[in-house]
Design a protein around this motif. Structure first.
Motif, PDB file in Angstrom:
ATOM      1  N   TYR A  72       0.775  -1.169  -0.112  1.00 57.99           N
ATOM      2  CA  TYR A  72       0.143  -0.100  -0.010  1.00 57.99           C
ATOM      3  C   TYR A  72       0.737   1.260  -0.073  1.00 57.99           C
ATOM      4  CZ  TYR A  72      -4.625  -2.211   0.604  1.00 57.99           C
ATOM      5  OH  TYR A  72      -5.693  -2.758   0.238  1.00 57.99           O
ATOM      6  N   GLU A  73       2.117   1.205   0.627  1.00 62.84           N
ATOM      7  CA  GLU A  73       2.708   2.521   0.688  1.00 62.84           C
ATOM      8  C   GLU A  73       3.205   2.811  -0.726  1.00 62.84           C
ATOM      9  OE1 GLU A  73       7.037   3.926   3.016  1.00 62.84           O
ATOM     10  OE2 GLU A  73       6.465   1.803   2.787  1.00 62.84           O
ATOM     11  N   LYS A  74       3.670   1.793  -1.384  1.00 65.19           N
ATOM     12  CA  LYS A  74       4.520   1.959  -2.809  1.00 65.19           C
ATOM     13  C   LYS A  74       3.535   1.661  -4.051  1.00 65.19           C
ATOM     14  CE  LYS A  74       8.840   0.667  -0.675  1.00 65.19           C
ATOM     15  NZ  LYS A  74      10.025  -0.350  -0.721  1.00 65.19           N
ATOM     16  N   GLY A  75       2.333   1.175  -3.543  1.00 62.42           N
ATOM     17  CA  GLY A  75       1.313   0.775  -4.827  1.00 62.42           C
ATOM     18  C   GLY A  75       1.583  -0.205  -5.568  1.00 62.42           C
ATOM     19  N   ILE A  76       2.109  -1.459  -5.024  1.00 61.64           N
ATOM     20  CA  ILE A  76       2.333  -2.796  -5.632  1.00 61.64           C
ATOM     21  C   ILE A  76       1.242  -3.619  -5.508  1.00 61.64           C
ATOM     22  CG2 ILE A  76       4.020  -4.548  -5.213  1.00 61.64           C
ATOM     23  CD1 ILE A  76       5.856  -2.842  -4.045  1.00 61.64           C
ATOM     24  N   GLY A  77       0.884  -3.692  -6.767  1.00 61.73           N
ATOM     25  CA  GLY A  77      -0.636  -4.664  -6.711  1.00 61.73           C
ATOM     26  C   GLY A  77      -1.677  -4.026  -6.245  1.00 61.73           C
ATOM     27  N   VAL A  78      -1.749  -2.958  -5.784  1.00 57.11           N
ATOM     28  CA  VAL A  78      -2.728  -2.150  -5.213  1.00 57.11           C
ATOM     29  C   VAL A  78      -2.534  -0.758  -5.561  1.00 57.11           C
ATOM     30  CG1 VAL A  78      -3.658  -3.801  -3.591  1.00 57.11           C
ATOM     31  CG2 VAL A  78      -2.009  -1.917  -2.831  1.00 57.11           C
ATOM     32  N   PRO A  79      -3.783   0.368  -5.502  1.00 53.74           N
ATOM     33  CA  PRO A  79      -3.399   1.561  -5.511  1.00 53.74           C
ATOM     34  C   PRO A  79      -2.729   1.999  -4.066  1.00 53.74           C
ATOM     35  CG  PRO A  79      -5.716   1.060  -6.022  1.00 53.74           C
ATOM     36  CD  PRO A  79      -4.953  -0.027  -5.739  1.00 53.74           C
ATOM     37  N   GLN A  80      -2.049   2.987  -4.445  1.00 58.79           N
ATOM     38  CA  GLN A  80      -1.157   3.707  -3.166  1.00 58.79           C
ATOM     39  C   GLN A  80      -2.334   4.119  -2.386  1.00 58.79           C
ATOM     40  OE1 GLN A  80       1.409   7.093  -3.846  1.00 58.79           O
ATOM     41  NE2 GLN A  80       3.124   5.979  -2.596  1.00 58.79           N
ATOM     42  N   ASP A  81      -2.130   3.851  -0.958  1.00 58.95           N
ATOM     43  CA  ASP A  81      -3.001   4.223  -0.063  1.00 58.95           C
ATOM     44  C   ASP A  81      -2.214   4.308   1.197  1.00 58.95           C
ATOM     45  OD1 ASP A  81      -4.998   4.553   2.017  1.00 58.95           O
ATOM     46  OD2 ASP A  81      -6.288   3.436   0.624  1.00 58.95           O
ATOM     47  N   ALA A  82      -1.859   5.455   1.665  1.00 58.69           N
ATOM     48  CA  ALA A  82      -0.951   5.921   2.803  1.00 58.69           C
ATOM     49  C   ALA A  82      -1.823   5.388   4.135  1.00 58.69           C
ATOM     50  CB  ALA A  82      -0.592   7.274   2.737  1.00 58.69           C
ATOM     51  N   VAL A  83      -3.095   5.523   4.004  1.00 55.18           N
ATOM     52  CA  VAL A  83      -3.851   5.180   5.383  1.00 55.18           C
ATOM     53  C   VAL A  83      -3.791   3.957   5.619  1.00 55.18           C
ATOM     54  CG1 VAL A  83      -5.921   5.334   6.400  1.00 55.18           C
ATOM     55  CG2 VAL A  83      -5.233   7.316   5.221  1.00 55.18           C
ATOM     56  N   GLN A  84      -3.988   2.980   4.306  1.00 57.33           N
ATOM     57  CA  GLN A  84      -3.970   1.690   4.527  1.00 57.33           C
ATOM     58  C   GLN A  84      -2.615   1.188   4.838  1.00 57.33           C
ATOM     59  OE1 GLN A  84      -6.060  -1.145   3.809  1.00 57.33           O
ATOM     60  NE2 GLN A  84      -7.777   0.232   4.147  1.00 57.33           N
ATOM     61  N   ALA A  85      -1.580   1.681   4.274  1.00 56.85           N
ATOM     62  CA  ALA A  85      -0.204   1.361   4.684  1.00 56.85           C
ATOM     63  C   ALA A  85       0.209   1.339   6.225  1.00 56.85           C
ATOM     64  CB  ALA A  85       0.680   2.217   3.942  1.00 56.85           C
ATOM     65  N   VAL A  86      -0.341   2.610   6.676  1.00 58.03           N
ATOM     66  CA  VAL A  86      -0.018   2.987   8.194  1.00 58.03           C
ATOM     67  C   VAL A  86      -0.743   2.161   9.074  1.00 58.03           C
ATOM     68  CG1 VAL A  86      -0.568   4.496  10.088  1.00 58.03           C
ATOM     69  CG2 VAL A  86       0.469   5.247   8.041  1.00 58.03           C
ATOM     70  N   GLY A  87      -2.057   1.550   8.617  1.00 56.04           N
ATOM     71  CA  GLY A  87      -2.875   0.687   9.295  1.00 56.04           C
ATOM     72  C   GLY A  87      -2.326  -0.771   9.628  1.00 56.04           C
ATOM     73  N   TRP A  88      -1.745  -1.176   8.342  1.00 57.98           N
ATOM     74  CA  TRP A  88      -1.153  -2.317   8.324  1.00 57.98           C
ATOM     75  C   TRP A  88       0.533  -2.323   8.944  1.00 57.98           C
ATOM     76  CZ3 TRP A  88      -3.692  -6.457   7.991  1.00 57.98           C
ATOM     77  CH2 TRP A  88      -4.877  -6.517   7.210  1.00 57.98           C
ATOM     78  N   PHE A  89       0.976  -1.309   8.901  1.00 59.90           N
ATOM     79  CA  PHE A  89       2.353  -1.285   9.629  1.00 59.90           C
ATOM     80  C   PHE A  89       2.111  -1.293  11.204  1.00 59.90           C
ATOM     81  CE2 PHE A  89       4.362   1.409   5.969  1.00 59.90           C
ATOM     82  CZ  PHE A  89       5.047   0.213   5.269  1.00 59.90           C
ATOM     83  N   ARG A  90       0.818  -0.515  11.465  1.00 64.64           N
ATOM     84  CA  ARG A  90       0.617  -0.353  12.944  1.00 64.64           C
ATOM     85  C   ARG A  90       0.262  -1.830  13.620  1.00 64.64           C
ATOM     86  NH1 ARG A  90      -0.067   3.679  15.876  1.00 64.64           N
ATOM     87  NH2 ARG A  90      -0.930   5.126  14.018  1.00 64.64           N
TER      88      ARG A  90
END
Length: 336
Positions: free
Chosen positions: A149-167
């Protein structure tokens, strides 16, 4: 009984007794026993390490459909443990185990699809497998899904989703996720910029020896992000990261040596660390090493070496390296 002796459950821990009972179980065709004795042979637990013997028993268990053994066999093929390394076979066994719902294998085959290892590269398929693994709470896949999600790999880039999974992964204690979450706080990516929150997660990752977090802590000290600016402390943490071959730490340590930040100026030392970063494919390190060779910083000036490193950086997409090559080759565009 073998498990009890291996783990000291109700009896004294005894590797030799554990392997004795695992082997008896395995020889009677019990797949879990076969996988267990294979692990013992692979790791030299209660027996002399024998990778080929480990593969033999993993294969017996895998042929009976034991997903754990199938994944373990994939690992053997991936790294050439007891067999000749074969990424296609590794992918096949990861896939077989993944189809049975084994989360570790789902994460592994996801990585293979993301990188195009042993299978055709398919980033959307990678994400599909990561999702299956995270649905089972598998923490490494949470980290990878965050990166997608952070880099838009296989999904549209989504900063909020990236943060959620990192958390999610960070709260489970995953140090790389803790550092990535810290980086999001430092950059204001997907949430408000907050250096105090960043430092909280950096320190959690540093406590686990994570080199990326050590490098990030150095950046905080170098720039005064959430802490008093302290160049000597920055160098200390860059050094710790560099000693673990972390490229950003190597580059930043080189920069400190070149400029005399927090350490005595040492251009030869700067070149040493730029080279270590460059040798790992780091474009800023390659650019810096090219500049050193072009201008004679810490080395004898060498135009050919400068061009070689600029070309390496340019191939990695570094715009400044492309401009340097144009300058050295006399290809500058005339001003209007």
């Amino acid at each position: 009984l073998g498990f009890c002796y291996q783990n000291g459950k109700g009896v004294g821990r005894d590797p030799f007794e554990a392997t004795k009972w695992y082997l008896r179980s395995a020889e009677q065709g019990y797949a879990v026993g076969q996988n267990s004795i294979a692990w013992c042979y692979q790791n030299g637990f209660g027996v002399e390490a024998d990778a080929a013997e480990a593969v033999k028993w993993y294969l017996k268990a895998a042929d009976q459909g034991l997903a754990n053994a199938q994944n373990n066999l994939g690992v053997c093929y991936r790294y050439g443990i007891g067999v000749e390394a074969n990424e296609i076979e590794a992918a096949r066994w990861y896939g077989v185990a993944a189809e049975q719902g084994y989360a570790t294998a789902q994460d592994n085959i996801g990585w293979y699809y993301q990188q195009g290892i042993g299978v055709a590269k398919d980033e959307a398929e990678a994400v599909r497998w990561y999702r299956k693994a995270v649905d089972q709470g598998y923490v490494p896949a949470q980290l990878k899904l965050g990166l997608c999600y952070e880099k838009g790999i296989g999904v549209p880039q989504d900063a909020v989703q990236a943060v959620g999974w990192f958390r999610k992964a960070a709260e489970a204690g995953e140090p790389y996720a803790q550092n990535n979450l810290a980086s999001c706080y430092m950059k204001g990516f997907g949430l408000p910029q907050d250096y105090d929150a960043a430092l909280k997660w950096i320190h959690k990752a540093v406590a686990q020896g994570n080199p990326d977090a050590q490098s990030n802590l150095g950046v905080c000290y170098l720039n005064g992000f959430g802490v008093d600016k302290d160049e000597a402390q920055a160098v200390k943490w860059f050094q710790k990261a560099a000693d673990q071959n972390e490229v950003t730490g190597e580059f930043n340590l080189a920069m400190c040596y070149e400029k005399g930040l927090g350490v005595a100026k040492d251009e030869t030392g700067a070149v040493k660390w730029y080279r270590k970063a460059a040798d790992q494919g780091d474009a800023p390190g390659q650019l810096a090493l090219g500049r050193c060779y072009e201008t004679g910083i810490g080395v004898v000036a060498d135009r050919d070496e400068a061009i070689r490193w600029y070309e390496a950086a340019a191939k990695n997409g570094n715009t400044q390296a492309k401009e340097a090559l144009a300058r050295l080759n006399g290809d500058l565009i005339d001003p209007p």
